[in-house]
Each structure stands twice: as structure tokens, then as C-alpha cells.
Design an enzyme around this catalytic site. Structure first.
Site, short mmCIF file in Angstrom:
data_model
loop_
_atom_site.label_atom_id
_atom_site.label_comp_id
_atom_site.label_asym_id
_atom_site.label_seq_id
_atom_site.Cartn_x
_atom_site.Cartn_y
_atom_site.Cartn_z
N ASP A 167 14.73 52.94 36.79
CA ASP A 167 15.76 52.43 37.71
C ASP A 167 15.44 50.98 38.06
O ASP A 167 14.78 50.69 39.07
CB ASP A 167 15.77 53.30 38.97
CG ASP A 167 17.07 53.16 39.74
OD1 ASP A 167 17.97 52.47 39.25
OD2 ASP A 167 17.17 53.75 40.83
N GLU A 221 16.20 59.00 39.37
CA GLU A 221 17.61 59.09 39.02
C GLU A 221 17.88 60.09 37.91
O GLU A 221 18.93 60.73 37.89
CB GLU A 221 18.14 57.71 38.63
CG GLU A 221 19.65 57.68 38.52
CD GLU A 221 20.18 56.28 38.34
OE1 GLU A 221 21.39 56.15 38.09
OE2 GLU A 221 19.40 55.32 38.46
N LYS A 245 14.47 57.87 33.28
CA LYS A 245 15.47 56.81 33.43
C LYS A 245 14.90 55.79 34.41
O LYS A 245 14.85 56.02 35.61
CB LYS A 245 16.79 57.38 33.95
CG LYS A 245 17.91 56.33 33.98
CD LYS A 245 19.22 56.94 34.49
CE LYS A 245 20.35 55.92 34.40
NZ LYS A 245 20.06 54.68 35.14
#
Length: 314
Positions: free
Chosen positions: A23, A162, A21
Site C-alpha cells: 500500500d 489491504e 498488496k
């Protein structure tokens, strides 16, 4: 296309592909051979804000539209939203040239909605294969995908990232839709922190409190690690405020920390809260904290060494 929130670890099975993911700031970029288009999720023009990405895009083959994330990367190659925020702060002051020089960015590409013709009805796996055929200019990189989510999940947890995005191999690209074909699994961490104060509530919390101010003892002083204002039920807000009113003291436990919020009612350090969070910032603050309850864990054993970012599990 947007991802739905997952319910825990990334899904397993052959139908899924997984990636970090990233960020950063989402950006859809197009090049038609004459004009670069670069739009945020809300449709805002980003070409002037990230001119180095827009300038590099003219080296792309005409007729492509890319979907990706503008990120800042550490030396270890992991994204840092905190560093990206410094870039955004400079840009907000109309110092774009200074921002470009001070905080370089990378455009991480993870999808191909258009290549000559629309790719929206082409399955993800085929879109990614075609994306690998597109020559990327300087400052552009492709997001790697993996069949097995477990090593990626462990990497995210270890590096303080994350989480993981999982996508169905055969899914179509659905602009503007928050689809279950894309799932985001967030690595949540938890710690114990000392409640040292509270902020005044407003709106639905008028007369109670807005957030609990948190600290961690570090030797002879207390470090402010942030405030937590989510995760409370209505009944908890009322009962906690009643308890806090009995603990009010005059002085702040923080010495010399100019970043500490103002207008705080200080309380004696007698409560230990369990807090879930996403990440530590470089300044030693919690990112995305949520209250999970109080614990009778001894306050004397709660410290920066046992709960801070460099502690086991921190």
C-alpha cells in the site's frame, strides 16, 4: 503493468504466485550507469521527490529497470499508506529535506522489466529468479512471493492490510495493460455505524445528499468515524433523503472533534447502517467505505467497543 480487481479471495492453483498488496506509491526505477530514472504510473518524475531512493539506485548494476512500490513500513514490517501521506504532505509544501528525515521510505521491488536487455517477454517466474540475482542497495527490499495464498490472506486480514496480489507464473510483463494475469484481492471488513448527519449532494445528487455522516458511541460521547458516499442506488438516495428530512436536529453529536466536516445537516441518531470498508486509519476513520444497507440491530448495542478497530473483527 496493472492488476485487475479480483472477485473475492485470491485464486488457488499451481499457476499462481501471491504477494502482499503493498500500500504505497508505484514507481518504475531505471539505472543505466549514468542517470537514474524514477517514474510514477502517470510518467511523473519522482527522483527529486524521493531523493534517498534515487541516490541509492546508483549502487545497482547498470542496465536494470525495476518495478516496485514506495512504502512506509511500521515496526512490524507492514505498510502504512497513512504515514506515507504525511510524507507526501510535507513534500507538497516543498519540504523534501524535512520529509526525508521525518518519514523514511522503503522501495519494495516486485518485478524486473529490463536487465541488460528487455525482459518483457520473459515469464514472471524467470524474471523473479533473475531479480533475486540483482544486489539491492540500502532502502531496497524484494517482495516475497508464496505458492499458497491462504496464510497470506489471513495475515492481511489480521494485520489490517489491504489485500493480496496474485500473478500467473508464466505471464509476460505488459506495460500499461490492466491484465487478468495480475489480480488484486482486497480484504473487505464491515461494521455497523450510527447515521448522525448528511452532507449536501451536488452533480447527479443535487437535491439529495452527498454522503452519510457516521458515528460510534463511546461512553458518554460520539466518535466521528467518517462519511460514506458510495454504494447507493438512485432510488435509495431519494428515499433515504426523504427519511433524513424527517429526522433533522440542530446540534452536532460530536464534541471537540475539529476534524468533523463542515456544512453538515445533523439528524437524530435513529438509523444503523451496515458499511463495508478496507481499513481503519490511525485517526479512527474508515478508509474506502461503501454503504451496504440499514439494519434493525439495536442502536444501544452499537459502540466503539463492539465495532471499532480494536473490537473483534475490527
Amino acid at each position: 503493468m496493472l492488476a485487475q480487481a479480483g472477485t473475492g479471495r485470491p485464486p488457488a492453483g499451481d499457476e499462481w504466485l501471491h504477494e502482499i498488496k503493498w500500500d504505497g506509491v508505484r514507481a518504475v526505477l531505471g539505472w543505466d550507469g549514468e542517470t537514474v530514472s524514477m517514474r510514477s504510473r502517470t510518467g511523473k518524475d519522482m527522483a527529486a521527490t524521493y531523493p534517498e531512493i534515487a541516490a541509492a539506485a546508483v549502487a545497482l548494476e547498470p542496465g536494470v529497470i525495476l518495478d516496485g512500490e514506495i512504502v512506509t513500513l511500521s515496526e512490524a514490517g507492514v505498510p502504512s499508506f497513512e504515514v506515507l501521506q504525511r510524507r507526501m504532505n510535507l513534500q507538497a509544501g516543498s519540504l523534501v529535506a524535512d520529509a526525508v528525515a521525518a518519514v523514511p521510505v522503503t522501495y519494495v521491488v516486485f518485478d524486473l522489466p529490463h536487465r541488460g536487455d528487455s525482459m518483457l517477454a520473459v515469464p514472471l517466474e524467470r524474471r523473479l529468479a533473475m531479480l533475486n540475482e540483482v544486489e539491492m542497495p540500502a532502502g531496497f527490499v524484494l517482495s516475497d512471493t508464496y505458492d499458497d495464498p491462504d496464510p497470506l490472506w489471513a495475515f492481511a486480514a489480521e494485520r489490517g492490510l489491504e489485500g493480496v496480489i496474485s500473478k500467473r507464473r508464466q505471464s509476460f510483463y505488459r506495460p500499461g495493460v490492466r491484465s487478468p494475469d495480475w489480480l488484486k484481492s482486497v480484504v473487505f471488513r464491515s461494521l455497523r455505524a450510527v447515521v448522525v448527519g448528511f452532507t449536501t449532494g451536488d452533480g447527479g445528487r443535487r437535491g439529495s445528499f452527498g454522503a452519510l455522516v457516521l458515528g460510534l458511541p463511546d461512553g458518554s460521547h460520539m466518535r466521528w468515524i467518517g462519511s460514506v458516499g458510495s454504494g447507493f442506488s438512485a432510488s435509495e438516495v431519494r428515499s433515504i433523503r426523504a427519511a433524513l428530512d424527517e429526522m433533522v436536529v440542530d446540534e452536532s453529536p460530536f464534541i471537540g472533534d475539529e476534524a468533523t466536516p463542515r456544512d453538515i445537516t445533523w439528524v437524530a441518531p435513529e438509523l444503523v447502517a451496515v458499511v463495508q470498508y478496507k481499513q481503519w486509519t490511525g485517526a479512527g476513520r474508515l478508509r474506502g467505505p461503501s454503504f451496504k444497507g440499514f439494519t434493525d440491530y439495536p442502536i444501544s448495542e452499537v459502540s466503539w467497543a463492539t465495532e471499532g478497530p480494536d473490537a473483534p473483527g475490527g
